[in-house]
Design a protein around this motif. Structure first.
Motif, PDB file in Angstrom:
ATOM      1  N   MET A 150       0.847  -1.181   0.000  1.00  0.00           N
ATOM      2  CA  MET A 150       0.000   0.000   0.000  1.00  0.00           C
ATOM      3  C   MET A 150       0.887   1.236   0.000  1.00  0.00           C
ATOM      4  SD  MET A 150      -2.770   1.342   2.849  1.00  0.00           S
ATOM      5  CE  MET A 150      -1.759   0.755   4.158  1.00  0.00           C
ATOM      6  N   GLN A 151       0.490   2.215  -0.782  1.00  0.00           N
ATOM      7  CA  GLN A 151       1.191   3.495  -0.836  1.00  0.00           C
ATOM      8  C   GLN A 151       0.217   4.593  -0.404  1.00  0.00           C
ATOM      9  OE1 GLN A 151       2.151   4.816  -4.797  1.00  0.00           O
ATOM     10  NE2 GLN A 151       3.247   6.610  -4.086  1.00  0.00           N
ATOM     11  N   ILE A 152       0.678   5.460   0.505  1.00  0.00           N
ATOM     12  CA  ILE A 152      -0.083   6.646   0.890  1.00  0.00           C
ATOM     13  C   ILE A 152       0.608   7.825   0.225  1.00  0.00           C
ATOM     14  CG2 ILE A 152      -0.875   8.116   2.785  1.00  0.00           C
ATOM     15  CD1 ILE A 152      -2.060   5.359   3.025  1.00  0.00           C
ATOM     16  N   ARG A 153      -0.150   8.634  -0.480  1.00  0.00           N
ATOM     17  CA  ARG A 153       0.414   9.802  -1.139  1.00  0.00           C
ATOM     18  C   ARG A 153      -0.543  10.984  -1.020  1.00  0.00           C
ATOM     19  NH1 ARG A 153      -2.401  10.712  -5.586  1.00  0.00           N
ATOM     20  NH2 ARG A 153      -3.325   8.984  -6.713  1.00  0.00           N
ATOM     21  N   THR A 154      -0.039  12.146  -1.336  1.00  0.00           N
ATOM     22  CA  THR A 154      -0.839  13.363  -1.303  1.00  0.00           C
ATOM     23  C   THR A 154      -1.881  13.346  -2.416  1.00  0.00           C
ATOM     24  OG1 THR A 154       1.048  14.550  -0.405  1.00  0.00           O
ATOM     25  CG2 THR A 154      -0.698  15.886  -1.350  1.00  0.00           C
ATOM     26  N   PHE A 155      -3.061  13.836  -2.107  1.00  0.00           N
ATOM     27  CA  PHE A 155      -4.147  13.979  -3.079  1.00  0.00           C
ATOM     28  C   PHE A 155      -3.703  14.860  -4.243  1.00  0.00           C
ATOM     29  CE2 PHE A 155      -7.277  17.150  -4.454  1.00  0.00           C
ATOM     30  CZ  PHE A 155      -8.238  16.346  -5.040  1.00  0.00           C
ATOM     31  N   THR A 156      -4.121  14.476  -5.450  1.00  0.00           N
ATOM     32  CA  THR A 156      -3.976  15.334  -6.626  1.00  0.00           C
ATOM     33  C   THR A 156      -5.343  15.470  -7.293  1.00  0.00           C
ATOM     34  OG1 THR A 156      -3.502  13.522  -8.168  1.00  0.00           O
ATOM     35  CG2 THR A 156      -1.601  14.523  -7.039  1.00  0.00           C
ATOM     36  N   ASP A 157      -5.506  16.502  -8.106  1.00  0.00           N
ATOM     37  CA  ASP A 157      -6.794  16.752  -8.766  1.00  0.00           C
ATOM     38  C   ASP A 157      -7.280  15.568  -9.589  1.00  0.00           C
ATOM     39  OD1 ASP A 157      -7.053  19.295  -7.693  1.00  0.00           O
ATOM     40  OD2 ASP A 157      -6.175  20.293  -9.428  1.00  0.00           O
ATOM     41  N   THR A 158      -6.361  14.789 -10.115  1.00  0.00           N
ATOM     42  CA  THR A 158      -6.766  13.655 -10.951  1.00  0.00           C
ATOM     43  C   THR A 158      -7.417  12.530 -10.137  1.00  0.00           C
ATOM     44  OG1 THR A 158      -4.559  12.690 -10.810  1.00  0.00           O
ATOM     45  CG2 THR A 158      -5.008  14.129 -12.707  1.00  0.00           C
ATOM     46  N   ASP A 159      -7.355  12.618  -8.806  1.00  0.00           N
ATOM     47  CA  ASP A 159      -7.946  11.588  -7.946  1.00  0.00           C
ATOM     48  C   ASP A 159      -9.444  11.771  -7.722  1.00  0.00           C
ATOM     49  OD1 ASP A 159      -5.433  10.375  -7.404  1.00  0.00           O
ATOM     50  OD2 ASP A 159      -5.043  11.878  -5.846  1.00  0.00           O
ATOM     51  N   ILE A 160      -9.984  12.941  -8.016  1.00  0.00           N
ATOM     52  CA  ILE A 160     -11.322  13.277  -7.534  1.00  0.00           C
ATOM     53  C   ILE A 160     -12.413  12.348  -8.070  1.00  0.00           C
ATOM     54  CG2 ILE A 160     -11.852  15.096  -9.226  1.00  0.00           C
ATOM     55  CD1 ILE A 160     -12.652  15.075  -5.425  1.00  0.00           C
ATOM     56  N   ASP A 161     -12.347  11.937  -9.325  1.00  0.00           N
ATOM     57  CA  ASP A 161     -13.376  11.025  -9.852  1.00  0.00           C
ATOM     58  C   ASP A 161     -13.384   9.708  -9.084  1.00  0.00           C
ATOM     59  OD1 ASP A 161     -14.421  12.715 -11.833  1.00  0.00           O
ATOM     60  OD2 ASP A 161     -12.950  12.064 -13.310  1.00  0.00           O
ATOM     61  N   ALA A 162     -12.210   9.142  -8.863  1.00  0.00           N
ATOM     62  CA  ALA A 162     -12.116   7.876  -8.129  1.00  0.00           C
ATOM     63  C   ALA A 162     -12.566   8.054  -6.675  1.00  0.00           C
ATOM     64  CB  ALA A 162     -10.698   7.331  -8.189  1.00  0.00           C
ATOM     65  N   ILE A 163     -12.247   9.199  -6.077  1.00  0.00           N
ATOM     66  CA  ILE A 163     -12.640   9.469  -4.690  1.00  0.00           C
ATOM     67  C   ILE A 163     -14.150   9.519  -4.547  1.00  0.00           C
ATOM     68  CG2 ILE A 163     -12.742  11.400  -3.034  1.00  0.00           C
ATOM     69  CD1 ILE A 163      -9.719  11.767  -3.544  1.00  0.00           C
ATOM     70  N   VAL A 164     -14.799  10.251  -5.421  1.00  0.00           N
ATOM     71  CA  VAL A 164     -16.259  10.386  -5.320  1.00  0.00           C
ATOM     72  C   VAL A 164     -16.936   9.040  -5.596  1.00  0.00           C
ATOM     73  CG1 VAL A 164     -18.293  11.524  -6.302  1.00  0.00           C
ATOM     74  CG2 VAL A 164     -16.257  12.872  -5.722  1.00  0.00           C
ATOM     75  N   SER A 165     -16.446   8.285  -6.556  1.00  0.00           N
ATOM     76  CA  SER A 165     -17.018   6.952  -6.817  1.00  0.00           C
ATOM     77  C   SER A 165     -16.821   6.032  -5.621  1.00  0.00           C
ATOM     78  CB  SER A 165     -16.375   6.329  -8.057  1.00  0.00           C
ATOM     79  OG  SER A 165     -16.736   7.051  -9.207  1.00  0.00           O
ATOM     80  N   LEU A 166     -15.623   6.049  -5.040  1.00  0.00           N
ATOM     81  CA  LEU A 166     -15.347   5.227  -3.862  1.00  0.00           C
ATOM     82  C   LEU A 166     -16.287   5.613  -2.713  1.00  0.00           C
ATOM     83  CD1 LEU A 166     -11.911   4.255  -2.459  1.00  0.00           C
ATOM     84  CD2 LEU A 166     -13.630   5.167  -0.947  1.00  0.00           C
ATOM     85  N   PHE A 167     -16.515   6.907  -2.514  1.00  0.00           N
ATOM     86  CA  PHE A 167     -17.433   7.381  -1.477  1.00  0.00           C
ATOM     87  C   PHE A 167     -18.818   6.756  -1.649  1.00  0.00           C
ATOM     88  CE2 PHE A 167     -20.876  10.548  -0.898  1.00  0.00           C
ATOM     89  CZ  PHE A 167     -20.930  10.563   0.486  1.00  0.00           C
ATOM     90  N   TYR A 168     -19.401   6.849  -2.846  1.00  0.00           N
ATOM     91  CA  TYR A 168     -20.746   6.310  -3.064  1.00  0.00           C
ATOM     92  C   TYR A 168     -20.789   4.803  -2.833  1.00  0.00           C
ATOM     93  CZ  TYR A 168     -22.465  10.744  -4.729  1.00  0.00           C
ATOM     94  OH  TYR A 168     -22.846  12.053  -4.792  1.00  0.00           O
ATOM     95  N   GLU A 169     -19.834   4.090  -3.374  1.00  0.00           N
ATOM     96  CA  GLU A 169     -19.816   2.632  -3.219  1.00  0.00           C
ATOM     97  C   GLU A 169     -19.650   2.237  -1.757  1.00  0.00           C
ATOM     98  OE1 GLU A 169     -16.769   1.046  -5.746  1.00  0.00           O
ATOM     99  OE2 GLU A 169     -17.607   2.022  -7.525  1.00  0.00           O
ATOM    100  N   THR A 170     -18.771   2.912  -1.054  1.00  0.00           N
ATOM    101  CA  THR A 170     -18.508   2.580   0.341  1.00  0.00           C
ATOM    102  C   THR A 170     -19.726   2.841   1.211  1.00  0.00           C
ATOM    103  OG1 THR A 170     -16.151   3.007   0.088  1.00  0.00           O
ATOM    104  CG2 THR A 170     -17.020   3.060   2.328  1.00  0.00           C
ATOM    105  N   VAL A 171     -20.308   4.019   1.081  1.00  0.00           N
ATOM    106  CA  VAL A 171     -21.482   4.348   1.899  1.00  0.00           C
ATOM    107  C   VAL A 171     -22.581   3.314   1.673  1.00  0.00           C
ATOM    108  CG1 VAL A 171     -23.373   6.003   2.216  1.00  0.00           C
ATOM    109  CG2 VAL A 171     -21.002   6.802   2.137  1.00  0.00           C
ATOM    110  N   HIS A 172     -22.861   2.999   0.419  1.00  0.00           N
ATOM    111  CA  HIS A 172     -23.986   2.107   0.120  1.00  0.00           C
ATOM    112  C   HIS A 172     -23.710   0.643   0.446  1.00  0.00           C
ATOM    113  CE1 HIS A 172     -27.045   4.778  -1.514  1.00  0.00           C
ATOM    114  NE2 HIS A 172     -26.020   5.546  -1.869  1.00  0.00           N
ATOM    115  N   GLU A 173     -22.461   0.255   0.552  1.00  0.00           N
ATOM    116  CA  GLU A 173     -22.152  -1.138   0.910  1.00  0.00           C
ATOM    117  C   GLU A 173     -21.759  -1.292   2.381  1.00  0.00           C
ATOM    118  OE1 GLU A 173     -22.359  -4.183  -0.613  1.00  0.00           O
ATOM    119  OE2 GLU A 173     -23.482  -3.049  -2.110  1.00  0.00           O
ATOM    120  N   VAL A 174     -20.786  -0.535   2.827  1.00  0.00           N
ATOM    121  CA  VAL A 174     -20.228  -0.716   4.164  1.00  0.00           C
ATOM    122  C   VAL A 174     -21.183  -0.211   5.245  1.00  0.00           C
ATOM    123  CG1 VAL A 174     -18.308  -0.095   5.684  1.00  0.00           C
ATOM    124  CG2 VAL A 174     -17.876  -0.662   3.281  1.00  0.00           C
TER     125      VAL A 174
END
Length: 156
Positions: A1-25
Motif C-alpha cells: 500500500m502506498q499513501i500519497r498526497t491527493f492530486t486533482d486527478t484523484d477526484i473522480d475515483a474518490i467520489v465513486s469510492l465514497f458512493y460505493e462505500t457508503v452504500h455497501e459498508v
C-alpha cells in the motif's frame, strides 16, 4: 500500500469510492433511505466540484494498492478530520489506520493540538480504537432524512 498526497486527478475515483462505500459498508447501520440521502447520485456532479476544491485546501491523502485508489482522507486547516473512506473491497486491511496516522502526523507538524471529526455509527468503533472520544451523539439531516453520527475529539 502506498499513501500519497491527493492530486486533482484523484477526484473522480474518490467520489465513486465514497458512493460505493457508503452504500455497501454503512448499510449494516443505516436504512436504505438514509444511505440514499447521505450519498445521493444526484449530487455527484456538485460533489466532484466541491470536494475537489476542499481537498486542495485541506491536508489530503489517498491510499493506493497496485495503482488502484482504495482509500482517502482529509483534514481541514482547523483540525477537523473531514472525510475518511476505504473501498468496500479493502476493509480491515489497515488502510484507514494508515491514512489517519498520516493525518495526525501532519496535524502535529502543523502545530495542531487536537483533531475532531463526525463519525458514522459504522466508523465510531474505529475512531474509539484510535483514541478519539465521543463528545456528542447527534442527528444530522440530509435531504429531510435524519442520520445519527457522533462528534468525536482527540488531543494530539
Amino acid at each position: 500500500m502506498q499513501i500519497r498526497t491527493f492530486t486533482d486527478t484523484d477526484i473522480d475515483a474518490i467520489v465513486s469510492l465514497f458512493y460505493e462505500t457508503v452504500h455497501e459498508v454503512n448499510k449494516r447501520d443505516y436504512l436504505q433511505e438514509q444511505l440514499d440521502a447521505w450519498a445521493s447520485q444526484d449530487d455527484k456532479p456538485l460533489k466532484l466540484q466541491i470536494w475537489g476544491q476542499s481537498m486542495r485546501q485541506n491536508i489530503a491523502y489517498v491510499a493506493e494498492i497496485d495503482g488502484k485508489l482504495v482509500g482517502f482522507s482529509d483534514l481541514t486547516p482547523h483540525g477537523r478530520l473531514d472525510r475518511l473512506y476505504v473501498h468496500k473491497d479493502f476493509q480491515r486491511q489497515g488502510i484507514a489506520s494508515a491514512l489517519v496516522t498520516r493525518l495526525e502526523e501532519a496535524a502535529r507538524h502543523a502545530g495542531m493540538v487536537e483533531i475532531d471529526t463526525e463519525a458514522s455509527i459504522t466508523a465510531k468503533p474505529f475512531f474509539e480504537s484510535r483514541g478519539y472520544r465521543v463528545v456528542l451523539a447527534q442527528e444530522v439531516e440530509r435531504k429531510g432524512i435524519k442520520l445519527v453520527n457522533f462528534k468525536m475529539h482527540k488531543p494530539l
